[in-house]
Design an enzyme around this catalytic site. Sequence first.
Site, PDB file in Angstrom:
ATOM      1  N   LEU A  46      60.264 -20.920  21.361  1.00 36.71           N
ATOM      2  CA  LEU A  46      61.389 -20.395  20.593  1.00 36.71           C
ATOM      3  C   LEU A  46      62.603 -20.327  21.510  1.00 36.71           C
ATOM      4  O   LEU A  46      62.587 -19.615  22.516  1.00 36.71           O
ATOM      5  CB  LEU A  46      61.054 -19.002  20.040  1.00 36.71           C
ATOM      6  CG  LEU A  46      62.153 -18.277  19.255  1.00 36.71           C
ATOM      7  CD1 LEU A  46      62.612 -19.094  18.056  1.00 36.71           C
ATOM      8  CD2 LEU A  46      61.669 -16.894  18.816  1.00 36.71           C
ATOM      9  N   SER A  82      73.803 -25.770  20.398  1.00 34.22           N
ATOM     10  CA  SER A  82      74.719 -26.452  21.317  1.00 34.22           C
ATOM     11  C   SER A  82      74.421 -26.025  22.751  1.00 34.22           C
ATOM     12  O   SER A  82      73.613 -25.125  22.996  1.00 34.22           O
ATOM     13  CB  SER A  82      76.187 -26.112  20.976  1.00 34.22           C
ATOM     14  OG  SER A  82      76.430 -24.719  21.143  1.00 34.22           O
ATOM     15  N   GLY A  83      75.092 -26.695  23.695  1.00 37.54           N
ATOM     16  CA  GLY A  83      75.034 -26.286  25.094  1.00 37.54           C
ATOM     17  C   GLY A  83      73.654 -26.312  25.709  1.00 37.54           C
ATOM     18  O   GLY A  83      72.818 -27.177  25.401  1.00 37.54           O
ATOM     19  N   ILE A  84      73.412 -25.344  26.592  1.00 34.87           N
ATOM     20  CA  ILE A  84      72.141 -25.279  27.305  1.00 34.87           C
ATOM     21  C   ILE A  84      70.975 -25.148  26.337  1.00 34.87           C
ATOM     22  O   ILE A  84      69.933 -25.799  26.497  1.00 34.87           O
ATOM     23  CB  ILE A  84      72.146 -24.100  28.307  1.00 34.87           C
ATOM     24  CG1 ILE A  84      73.182 -24.335  29.403  1.00 34.87           C
ATOM     25  CG2 ILE A  84      70.760 -23.927  28.920  1.00 34.87           C
ATOM     26  CD1 ILE A  84      73.366 -23.146  30.324  1.00 34.87           C
ATOM     27  N   GLY A  85      71.126 -24.311  25.324  1.00 35.27           N
ATOM     28  CA  GLY A  85      70.032 -24.100  24.381  1.00 35.27           C
ATOM     29  C   GLY A  85      69.596 -25.375  23.690  1.00 35.27           C
ATOM     30  O   GLY A  85      68.399 -25.628  23.519  1.00 35.27           O
ATOM     31  N   GLY A 128      70.003 -19.790  20.389  1.00 34.84           N
ATOM     32  CA  GLY A 128      71.253 -20.494  20.643  1.00 34.84           C
ATOM     33  C   GLY A 128      71.037 -21.972  20.854  1.00 34.84           C
ATOM     34  O   GLY A 128      71.611 -22.581  21.761  1.00 34.84           O
ATOM     35  N   TYR A 150      81.241  -9.290  30.668  1.00 38.20           N
ATOM     36  CA  TYR A 150      80.270 -10.379  30.570  1.00 38.20           C
ATOM     37  C   TYR A 150      79.278 -10.321  31.730  1.00 38.20           C
ATOM     38  O   TYR A 150      78.063 -10.430  31.535  1.00 38.20           O
ATOM     39  CB  TYR A 150      81.006 -11.712  30.560  1.00 38.20           C
ATOM     40  CG  TYR A 150      80.105 -12.914  30.459  1.00 38.20           C
ATOM     41  CD1 TYR A 150      79.517 -13.263  29.245  1.00 38.20           C
ATOM     42  CD2 TYR A 150      79.836 -13.708  31.574  1.00 38.20           C
ATOM     43  CE1 TYR A 150      78.683 -14.375  29.145  1.00 38.20           C
ATOM     44  CE2 TYR A 150      79.007 -14.820  31.479  1.00 38.20           C
ATOM     45  CZ  TYR A 150      78.441 -15.142  30.265  1.00 38.20           C
ATOM     46  OH  TYR A 150      77.619 -16.241  30.181  1.00 38.20           O
TER      47      TYR A 150
END
Length: 271
Positions: free
Chosen positions: A9, A15-18, A12, A143
């Site tokens: 699972l 897109s991107g790293i996910g 995110g 962040y």
Amino acid sequence: MSAQSKVVLVTGASSGIGAEVARQFVEQGHTVYGTSRNPETVADPIRGVHYVALDNADYDSAVACVEHVGIVDILVNNAGESQAGALEDTSMDAIENLFRVNVFGPIALTKAVLPGMRERGSGTVIMVGSMLSSFPVAFRSNYAATKSALKAFALATRREVAPYGVRMISVEPGTIATGIGERRSVHIGDRSPYAAEYQTLAAATRTNEDAGIAASTMAQVIVDAALAEHPKPFYAKGNQAGLVFALRRLLPSQLILDITARKHGLRKIRS
């Protein structure tokens, strides 16, 4: 862990790293579920990934997501939001929402998968943080704090769940070329005294991100860690991670902060 197919699972995953993590797990023959707040609107769906709904800010959706997927062998907590700006200019609502999305949501999802992992005697949870946790910089305090919290959860819980065959891993990407800067929320007042320095940092950040490592490179670190027989507690990649973490152990803290600030275009100032 054995080489047999796992149920993975990835949050995110649109897109991107996910997305790259999901793609690489599929390519290795694993069953992959990827989350998105709106699965039906994923712009570039990856063949073989089963998209499911998850809103990190809604803890009930974490329970519903795991109920839908069923058995989860590997959870990659990757989804989150990026935020920048001056602490003084950022509302408490904005800070609380960032913690809800970046920390409490992933923790709710982790809590939802842990009982099954514990009962089966195996499982892996990866918290995807940021090197800003280890090398914090001005105007990224909120962040960095959320990513520091994720790392602490992973490292502290690692021993807690180890007797039940569950592994907790913290991963810190450096600067990644994913275009996340275009989606970053910014909190700077119209007449903020911090505006000029923030713009300096923002320009340097854009340059750094444009030259960052590919998402696929970072994804490979995450996938390898998840499938390792004896994974390390902590992995970092990008921004010359091997060198800078060695320097962090050897140099005074203030010097590390000064170097980090300079990397982001800010001059050294003694307080």
